[in-house]
Design an enzyme around this catalytic site. Sequence first.
Site, PDB file in Angstrom:
ATOM      1  CB  SER A  61     -44.990 -39.287  -8.158  1.00  0.00           C
ATOM      2  OG  SER A  61     -44.475 -38.128  -8.761  1.00  0.00           O
ATOM      3  CE  LYS A  80     -47.353 -35.922  -9.027  1.00  0.00           C
ATOM      4  NZ  LYS A  80     -46.177 -35.508  -8.249  1.00  0.00           N
TER       5      LYS A  80
END
Length: 229
Positions: A146, A185
């Site tokens: 990601s 993230k």
Amino acid sequence: MSRRKKGLSDRHKKILEVLAAFSKNSGYPPSIREIGKAADISSTSVVNYYLEQLMEMGYIERDSNISRGVRLLRNAAGELVAEVETVVNNLLRIPVMGRIVASAPVPVPQSDFSYYDAESMVEVARSLIPTRETSDLFALEVQGDSMIDAMVNDGDIVIMQRAQDARNGEMVAVWLQDRDETTLKYFFREKNRVRLQPANPTMGPIYVDDPKSRRVQGKVVMVIRQLDQ
């Protein structure tokens, strides 16, 4: 009689030159694959073969527990390398404490954050760390894709600095307590919630409304690409 008793071959000399140049330019030793690429040797086993010979002849030393554990002791002329001590002293040994998921978060054991194996260390040049405080650094192996647009790929190592909070735009390791999940993230505050943003256009953000349900574990200060995997 073994060939290595006849002196250095051209390939031995080339590897020594690669070690000297790489350590001088980067401040840390090359990986096995980097040595092979620079010395035009396609097989990592062949690189290891010549490194073992060079170690037996006293030109290098190796630490098998460290991925970049090759250190140059003498150059191709047999002279002691004056920079060896400087390079060694410039290296930090940072513990790898587990894995961090860089994808849609999935359940992982909490022990991934508390696990410590004294044999699992990465060596990083002190000069590459963008912080003076190094006592609270730890490393995590990335799992997932990601964060690929941030040049963080599956299998890479992220060097983290312990933190309990983050600023907007910082890449952080976050434990989502209510789901017992962890993820890597970008961190953003938005009014009454936090947005955990991936760096992959095919994936959506994660929104966390309750501040008690998420806990920042640390901030990324450096990424080590695992080119030798």
